[in-house]
Structure formats: structure tokens, C-alpha cells
Design a protein around this motif. Sequence first.
Motif, mmCIF file in Angstrom:
data_model
loop_
_atom_site.group_PDB
_atom_site.id
_atom_site.type_symbol
_atom_site.label_atom_id
_atom_site.label_comp_id
_atom_site.label_asym_id
_atom_site.label_seq_id
_atom_site.Cartn_x
_atom_site.Cartn_y
_atom_site.Cartn_z
ATOM 1 N N UNK A 135 22.656 -36.872 -0.280
ATOM 2 C CA UNK A 135 22.725 -37.691 0.926
ATOM 3 C C UNK A 135 22.468 -36.936 2.209
ATOM 4 N N UNK A 136 21.910 -35.741 2.127
ATOM 5 C CA UNK A 136 21.670 -34.942 3.333
ATOM 6 C C UNK A 136 20.694 -35.663 4.256
ATOM 7 N N UNK A 137 20.940 -35.554 5.546
ATOM 8 C CA UNK A 137 20.092 -36.265 6.506
ATOM 9 C C UNK A 137 18.684 -35.667 6.500
ATOM 10 N N UNK A 138 17.730 -36.548 6.680
ATOM 11 C CA UNK A 138 16.329 -36.142 6.697
ATOM 12 C C UNK A 138 16.061 -35.191 7.860
ATOM 13 N N UNK A 139 16.675 -35.436 9.015
ATOM 14 C CA UNK A 139 16.440 -34.561 10.162
ATOM 15 C C UNK A 139 16.967 -33.151 9.898
ATOM 16 N N UNK A 140 18.089 -33.048 9.196
ATOM 17 C CA UNK A 140 18.657 -31.749 8.836
ATOM 18 C C UNK A 140 17.691 -30.997 7.920
ATOM 19 N N UNK A 141 17.213 -31.676 6.894
ATOM 20 C CA UNK A 141 16.284 -31.060 5.943
ATOM 21 C C UNK A 141 14.984 -30.661 6.643
ATOM 22 N N UNK A 142 14.459 -31.535 7.478
ATOM 23 C CA UNK A 142 13.221 -31.233 8.199
ATOM 24 C C UNK A 142 13.392 -30.035 9.126
ATOM 25 N N UNK A 143 14.536 -29.963 9.818
ATOM 26 C CA UNK A 143 14.781 -28.840 10.727
ATOM 27 C C UNK A 143 14.759 -27.523 9.962
ATOM 28 N N UNK A 144 15.478 -27.472 8.837
ATOM 29 C CA UNK A 144 15.535 -26.239 8.053
ATOM 30 C C UNK A 144 14.188 -25.913 7.417
ATOM 31 N N UNK A 145 13.475 -26.921 6.963
ATOM 32 C CA UNK A 145 12.151 -26.677 6.383
ATOM 33 C C UNK A 145 11.174 -26.156 7.436
ATOM 34 N N UNK A 146 11.257 -26.698 8.653
ATOM 35 C CA UNK A 146 10.389 -26.217 9.736
ATOM 36 C C UNK A 146 10.713 -24.768 10.079
ATOM 37 N N UNK A 147 11.996 -24.439 10.139
ATOM 38 C CA UNK A 147 12.385 -23.052 10.399
ATOM 39 C C UNK A 147 11.871 -22.150 9.284
ATOM 40 N N UNK A 148 12.044 -22.585 8.056
ATOM 41 C CA UNK A 148 11.618 -21.793 6.902
ATOM 42 C C UNK A 148 10.115 -21.520 6.958
ATOM 43 N N UNK A 149 9.343 -22.534 7.283
ATOM 44 C CA UNK A 149 7.890 -22.382 7.404
ATOM 45 C C UNK A 149 7.537 -21.352 8.470
ATOM 46 N N UNK A 150 8.208 -21.428 9.609
ATOM 47 C CA UNK A 150 7.957 -20.465 10.682
ATOM 48 C C UNK A 150 8.316 -19.044 10.256
ATOM 49 N N UNK A 151 9.415 -18.895 9.544
ATOM 50 C CA UNK A 151 9.826 -17.566 9.076
ATOM 51 C C UNK A 151 8.805 -16.990 8.101
ATOM 52 N N UNK A 152 8.283 -17.839 7.217
ATOM 53 C CA UNK A 152 7.270 -17.373 6.267
ATOM 54 C C UNK A 152 5.997 -16.924 6.980
ATOM 55 N N UNK A 153 5.735 -17.484 8.151
ATOM 56 C CA UNK A 153 4.575 -17.086 8.957
ATOM 57 C C UNK A 153 4.869 -15.843 9.794
ATOM 58 N N UNK A 154 6.113 -15.367 9.717
ATOM 59 C CA UNK A 154 6.489 -14.188 10.501
ATOM 60 C C UNK A 154 6.964 -14.496 11.905
ATOM 61 N N UNK A 155 7.233 -15.767 12.180
ATOM 62 C CA UNK A 155 7.658 -16.177 13.519
ATOM 63 C C UNK A 155 9.185 -16.309 13.568
ATOM 64 N N UNK A 156 9.836 -15.556 14.437
ATOM 65 C CA UNK A 156 11.275 -15.734 14.604
ATOM 66 C C UNK A 156 11.558 -17.035 15.354
ATOM 67 N N UNK A 157 12.764 -17.510 15.228
ATOM 68 C CA UNK A 157 13.183 -18.734 15.913
ATOM 69 C C UNK A 157 13.427 -18.435 17.382
ATOM 70 N N UNK A 158 12.927 -19.291 18.251
ATOM 71 C CA UNK A 158 13.181 -19.186 19.690
ATOM 72 C C UNK A 158 13.588 -20.553 20.195
ATOM 73 N N UNK A 159 14.788 -20.625 20.738
ATOM 74 C CA UNK A 159 15.278 -21.904 21.267
ATOM 75 C C UNK A 159 15.676 -21.757 22.699
#
Length: 159
Positions: A135-159
Motif C-alpha cells: 500500500x505504499x504511496x505512489x509519490x513515495x515510490x516515485x520520489x525514491x526511484x527518481x533519487x535512485x536513478x540520479x544516484x546511478x547517473x552519479x548525481x548527488x541529491x540537491x534540494x
Amino acid sequence: QAKLEKMNEELEKEGLTSEEKDAALEKIRTMSPPGLVRIALNQDAGAIAGLEAAHRLDPDSVSIRARLAFTLASTDQDALRDPPRALTLAQQAFDQSRAKGVDVYEALAAAHAAQGNGDRAAALLGEILARAPAGASLSWIERLENQRTQYLKGNPLRE
């Protein structure tokens, strides 16, 4: 609820539009109290100061340690970013929590990415995504998947 009302009052003092205030309150709903208003408003210097003070008052709090680590790793302000300290704090939170909690995984992943270890960061988020409840929220999953994709590209998170 009382805490959210108090935060709402603080947000009103900031002179935000209704949309900005609603967005900040939504971000706040899932976080622990110290430094939340400043974090929600993306005022990293104030957020870090508030989290540092909270950490001094409650040095054993996993959530405070994780939030401080995340902020130190992901701030978009170079002068405030401290990847080595973020990694230390995040690893301590991770170990103390026995690897429980999305916030702990997210903080540790952000800290690894800030140190240039995107593969490790992506692996951590992959672990938590693999264990996501049905039952995990779609926005939660999308946020983590987007972060994961950026990390795999070598991009650190910047907020």
C-alpha cells in the motif's frame, strides 16, 4: 495536530501564499519537529542550525540525526554541505535504528551520493524499495526511484 497548527502559525508569519503554505505543511506532515518550518521553506542554514540544536538536546534521536545528515548531504548551498559529517551521522542513525525506516535509508543514500558513491546510494534505495509495502504511496515510490536513478547517473541529491 497541535504541532501542525503551531507550524501553520509560523508559516503565516513568513508571508507565504496559500499554495506555498499548503506545500510546506504537506512536506512537514511526514517529518519530525526540529527545524521543520525552515526545512519546508528550504532555508537550509536555519534548518541546519535548528537540527544541530535539536541534536545537542537529544543526541540519541535517530530521526533528528537522519534529518540532519540528509540536510547536510543534500543542501544546494555549497558552504553548508558537509558530506563527511553527513555520512557519519547517517551511518550512526542507520546502525542505531537497525536499518529501519525510510528516512534513515534516504539519509544514508544521500550521504553516500554526496561523497561520490552513487552506486552504494542507489543500492540502499533499491533495498528499501524492494521492501516497500503493497500500500505504499505512489509519490513515495516515485520520489525514491527518481533519487535512485540520479544516484546511478552519479548525481548527488540537491534540494
